[in-house]
Design an enzyme around this catalytic site. Structure first.
Site, PDB file in Angstrom:
ATOM      1  N   GLU A  17      20.086  38.559  71.009  1.00 16.93           N
ATOM      2  CA  GLU A  17      20.206  39.857  71.700  1.00 16.93           C
ATOM      3  C   GLU A  17      19.822  41.001  70.769  1.00 16.93           C
ATOM      4  OE1 GLU A  17      24.058  40.271  73.588  1.00 16.93           O
ATOM      5  OE2 GLU A  17      24.100  38.179  74.210  1.00 16.93           O
TER       6      GLU A  17
ATOM      7  N   HIS B 245      23.228  42.618  67.438  1.00 17.78           N
ATOM      8  CA  HIS B 245      23.269  44.031  67.831  1.00 17.78           C
ATOM      9  C   HIS B 245      23.540  44.808  66.545  1.00 17.78           C
ATOM     10  CE1 HIS B 245      22.960  43.249  72.066  1.00 17.78           C
ATOM     11  NE2 HIS B 245      23.975  42.398  72.014  1.00 17.78           N
TER      12      HIS B 245
ATOM     13  N   ASN C 285      27.539  31.742  71.516  1.00 15.06           N
ATOM     14  CA  ASN C 285      26.832  32.986  71.208  1.00 15.06           C
ATOM     15  C   ASN C 285      27.850  34.062  70.860  1.00 15.06           C
ATOM     16  OD1 ASN C 285      24.322  34.560  71.405  1.00 15.06           O
ATOM     17  ND2 ASN C 285      25.156  35.453  73.297  1.00 15.06           N
TER      18      ASN C 285
END
Ligand code: G3I
Length: 371
Positions: A279, A251, A215
């Site tokens: 995320e 993000h 990730n």
């Protein structure tokens, strides 16, 4: 015809129209509003982001964190709206092995029990990272064999504890620099790049059914860092290392969603790994205004649409769902408002845009008359 029959027929007519709109009407303001407000007579939401995504065979989830679970209004939305949960902190090393060999899983267990009770799948986050490590780990000058054993024990114990409960693990988090070279962490410096293959192999032994991921952030579009991730995954696959997926943290910044995000997701499919948006948040310069909200809504729609367009993109997790609990303002001064719900848990335009793209995007399922 009795009144109740009439009511029933009207209701069926309304539902049929709503269903037809969901299938046929392209993304429009009217449809966005319908997706947000259509409700059956008992007042429960007609659909949720989780259910809308599930209709595509994907999940739509949220990160959460233990301190937030005392907020009843927050929890109610968390449990009803989302089909997947990622504990934002409670599975990290500092909290799960605060003293060497002493494992603490109570808070993560609590989140997983809640997820189980609401039929939500869980992403484990994260086993090998350079942040949120306990002092005993970072303050010791380990030899390679010692650190190898410490890492193996941590992974084996934690993954073993959650065996069968976690759909996918972020086994290795953020191993790359922006230029695609390896990040100089204690793992890399002491164990070399081989720590990644070892971590994946130990995690697989501890829970063979869990999907194992690497990730990272800023690998959402094509570029040096995502090229490096692509090459890393290709090399791991070639060595027979158990790697199942790549997590694009996403993000992002309002107005700056990489135009190549769908292409990037697609290329990992060729390596035989799945992709997850792990995320997602899209921050803006504060204060909010209508124009920034509108751009943010379009940006969320772009990211979700990119995942929907690629069969091997398995789902999307937003990094908590409300601005009330976002990590962004504490790290990026003057920025925030990155999520689809505001600080008062009210839906922002981004929510409607996500619901709309989930409602209107043509799934990849075969249509009647086509193979
Ligand atoms: O545990 C301490 C607690 O004892 C203390 O009382 C409290 C006081 O502020 O701080 C607590 O630690 C905080 C921790 O979250 C748990 O709440 C840290 O200060 C805070 O920095 C930490 O932030 C987390 C951050 O990772 C750390 O890098 C965020 O909540 C979490 O959302 C964020 O998540 C990361 C992903 O794991 C990886 N990708 C980037 C993402 C955003 O940074």
């Amino acid at each position: 015809m009795s009144r109740s029959h009439l009511r029933h027929r009207r209701m069926i007519g309304t539902l049929a129209m709503a269903a037809a709109a969901a299938i046929l009407v392209p993304l429009s303001t009217a449809n966005v509003a319908a997706a947000d407000t259509a409700r059956p007579s008992h007042g429960a939401p007609a659909s949720t982001l989780g259910r809308l995504a599930a209709a595509h065979g994907k999940y739509f989830g949220s990160a959460t964190d233990s301190p937030e679970l005392s907020d009843a209004a927050y929890v109610s939305i968390l449990n009803s709206e989302f089909g997947q949960i990622t504990p934002g902190n409670d599975m990290k090393w500092a909290y799960t092995e605060p003293a060497q060999g002493q494992f603490v899983f109570a808070k993560a267990d609590n989140i997983l029990a809640m997820a189980r009770a609401h039929g939500q799948s869980v992403r484990g986050h994260t086993l090998v990272w350079h942040n949120q490590l306990p002092d005993w780990l970072t303050s010791t000058a380990w030899t390679a064999p010692q650190l190898d054993a410490v890492l193996k024990n941590h992974i084996t114990t934690e993954v073993g504890h959650f065996r069968g409960e976690v759909r996918a693990w972020d086994v290795v988090n953020e191993p790359l620099n922006e230029d695609g070279t390896y990040r100089q962490t204690m793992w890399y410096e002491t164990l070399g790049a081989g720590y990644i293959a070892k971590a994946l192999t130990w995690a697989h032994a501890a829970d063979p059914a869990a999907k194992l991921y690497i990730n990272d952030y800023n690998i959402d579009g094509l570029g040096a860092k995502s090229d490096a991730m692509y090459n890393l995954v290709a090399s791991l696959k070639a060595q027979g290392v158990p790697i199942d997926g790549v997590g694009l943290q996403a993000h992002l910044i309002v107005g700056q969603v990489p135009s190549t995000i769908q292409k990037n997701i697609q290329r990992f499919a060729a390596l035989g790994v799945e992709v997850a948006i792990t995320e997602l948040d899209i921050r803006m310069d504060l204060p909010r205004d209508a124009a920034k909200d509108a751009q943010q809504a379009a940006d969320f729609s772009t990211v979700v649409g990119a995942c929907l367009a690629v069969r091997t993109c398995v789902g999307i997790t937003i990094w908590d769902y409300t601005d009330k609990y976002s990590w962004v303002p504490s790290v990026f001064t003057g920025q925030g408002a990155a999520l689809p719900y505001d600080e008062n848990l009210a839906k922002k335009p981004a929510y409607a845009a996500i619901a709309a793209v989930l409602s209107t995007h043509r799934t990849l399922a075969p249509r009647p008359g086509r193979s």
